[in-house]
Design an enzyme around this catalytic site. Structure first.
Site, short mmCIF file in Angstrom:
data_model
loop_
_atom_site.label_atom_id
_atom_site.label_comp_id
_atom_site.label_asym_id
_atom_site.label_seq_id
_atom_site.Cartn_x
_atom_site.Cartn_y
_atom_site.Cartn_z
N ASP A 143 0.99 -1.50 -0.04
CA ASP A 143 -0.17 -0.09 0.06
C ASP A 143 0.65 1.26 -0.16
O ASP A 143 1.59 1.50 1.04
CB ASP A 143 -0.60 0.36 1.05
CG ASP A 143 -2.13 0.75 1.06
OD1 ASP A 143 -2.42 1.52 -0.44
OD2 ASP A 143 -2.52 1.99 2.04
N ASP A 341 -1.75 6.90 -7.06
CA ASP A 341 -1.79 5.28 -6.13
C ASP A 341 -2.28 4.30 -7.05
O ASP A 341 -2.42 4.27 -7.62
CB ASP A 341 -3.78 5.56 -5.76
CG ASP A 341 -4.01 4.77 -3.63
OD1 ASP A 341 -2.36 4.45 -2.84
OD2 ASP A 341 -5.06 5.19 -3.75
#
Ligand SMILES: *[C@@H]1O[C@H](CO)[C@@H](O)[C@H](O)[C@H]1NC(C)=O
Ligand SMILES: *[C@@H]1O[C@H](CO)[C@@H](O)[C@H](O)[C@H]1NC(C)=O
Length: 468
Positions: A143, A341
């Site tokens: 992440d 992202d």
């Protein structure tokens, strides 16, 4: 099964890199920069079988981990989310990114204490790491949108992942309450201090999952030659985690992040290649892996925001379709910034920019029958290509400052398959014009994306569908 994948990388009108990985009997026509390419509809269909190519991962290259799409056929984990659920999760992630950003905006403007936006959770790409002594292997989610890494340390009713057992490890130790290390956990998770004999971390996600446990030091083994004793991570004892992973590897830019904890060895440089063909695996790499023989890396600015160390910003200033710059003022993007992202799937644009892109895309695709979008409102521009043998998909480029453009891959960067022969424009609109633009994972496919934190730059290297 023969398939055709195309990938483009283009940063100026004069440079044009084309990578054609495999070609079957399909007739393919190539055109110059910004023009469109006709591809076989069949080649756009997702693979349903895993044909894993280990790409030397059995040799455990230093600093390089195999990256697997958790929803793809090569997933090591039992996952059966529906498209609807995946899209719903994507929207939750986007909302929590926005609420996190807006929290800081509101605070700095009004000085009114507001509730922190909840952290966001990615569910897309997993790596296998080793934790403890002796080593216990766990699948965790990578992440770039959070910094604190944590692993499941107990079986629990609300999770399915394999837990790590601290009692079986000789190198495990809890971090003391009140220590500097302990406050790092609080600042990384935006949580108020908590102590129960030892330092407690707590992290809560927008989808109501959470993880609470001891903040600890333990040996982390990324590869056999990359072992980090005393790595600080969360050891989750009270966890609700909907997927089958054993935790999260946080790659944000907060000091608690893996990127900072391994800085001595890897110099705060990491990269990933997201697998774009479901039958191949990608990689997550640490340190400078750029050999002298590798194709050119093109860099754009990577902007860190100290108020939001969990987010990496880039200077998007426009979008082109079929070689023509769309009439979107650069300020539409710059006013509220753009985040890159790895855990958001689709790219989310300010509504005014999205409508311009969508209308231009629809005009270019007017020769194809439209289809009802899947429920959930993420997509609104879809096509039924079941009766077309070939398709010409408009080319889309993201324009960054300094004349640098990123030409999205036509196979996997512009449209996305939503079931059988149905495809949708892989962009969506934010709820609000004031919200930050997000470049999602679909648009990053077929590139190695290199985060060079110390030099403040983000590199793109064209690697094709199989991340070679
Ligand atoms: C990696 O090393 C190469 C060769 O020394 C250099 O050109 C490149 O800028 C480095 N990249 C990063 C991200 O540090
Ligand atoms: C795609 O197929 C549909 C249905 O057969 C047809 O009407 C349309 O003209 C085709 N589009 C192109 C560009 O060939």
């Amino acid at each position: 099964m023969a398939s055709l994948h195309t990938s483009f990388l283009n940063f100026s009108l004069s440079s044009f890199v084309l990578l054609l990985l495999s070609c079957s009997w399909y007739k393919v026509s190539w055109a110059h920069d910004g023009e469109t390419v006709e591809i076989a509809v069949h080649s756009l269909l997702p693979e349903t079988n895993c044909i894993p190519s280990s790409k030397g991962f059995d040799n455990h290259p230093s600093g390089k981990l195999q990256l697997v799409d958790v929803n793809g056929p090569c997933s090591p984990l039992e996952t059966t989310p529906s498209l609807e659920e995946i899209l719903h999760q994507d929207q939750l992630r986007v909302r929590s990114i926005h609420s996190m950003i807006n929290k800081h905006v509101r605070d700095s403007k009004a000085k009114i204490p507001t509730r922190f936006g909840l952290p966001f959770k990615t569910k897309n790409y997993v790596v296998n790491i080793g934790v403890g002594t002796p080593n216990q292997n766990l699948w965790v989610t990578m992440d770039t949108g959070s910094s604190l890494s944590w692993i499941l340390c107990k079986t629990c009713p609300n999770c399915r992942g394999l837990p790590f057992s601290p009692s079986q490890s000789s190198s495990y130790s809890n971090i003391a309450c009140g220590s500097a290390d302990c406050s790092q956990a609080y600042s990384a998770t935006h949580h108020s201090p908590a102590c129960r004999d030892a330092c407690i971390y707590q992290t809560q996600y927008a989808d109501s999952d959470y993880s609470v446990g001891f903040f600890a030091r333990e040996t982390l083994r990324l590869t056999p030659s990359d072992v980090f004793p005393g790595f600080k991570l969360g050891c989750g004892h009270d966890v609700k985690l909907r997927d089958s992973t054993s935790g999260i590897l946080g790659l944000g830019s907060h000091p608690a992040s893996l990127v900072y904890q391994t800085a001595t060895k890897f110099g705060k440089v990491f990269s990933y290649c997201l697998p774009s063909s479901t039958n191949s695996n990608g990689f997550l790499a640490f340190g400078n892996q750029t050999g002298s023989t590798s194709p050119a890396v093109r860099y754009i600015r990577l902007i860190l925001n100290p108020q939001n160390p969990d987010l990496y910003y880039v200077p998007l200033n426009g979008i082109s379709l079929n070689g023509r710059r769309l009439a979107i003022p650069a300020s539409t993007f710059s006013a509220h910034g753009t985040v890159i992202d790895s855990g958001t799937i689709v790219s989310y644009l300010p509504p005014s920019a999205y409508i311009i892109l969508r209308n231009a895309f629809r005009a270019a695709m007017s020769g194809y029958p439209s289809a009802t979008p899947p429920r959930g409102g993420v997509y609104d521009t879809c096509y039924d290509l079941s009766r077309n043998r070939t398709v010409t998909i408009p080319s889309i480029k993201l324009n960054f400052g300094g004349g640098i453009d990123l030409l999205l891959d036509q196979y996997s960067g512009v449209i996305t398959n939503v079931g059988s022969y149905k495809f949708c424009l892989a962009f969506s609109a934010n709820d609000d014009e004031e919200e930050t633009t997000i470049i999602g994972s679909i648009q990053q496919k077929t590139y190695e994306v290199i985060y060079d934190v110390p030099r403040g730059r983000l590199g793109f290297r064209s690697v094709g569908a199989t991340c070679n």
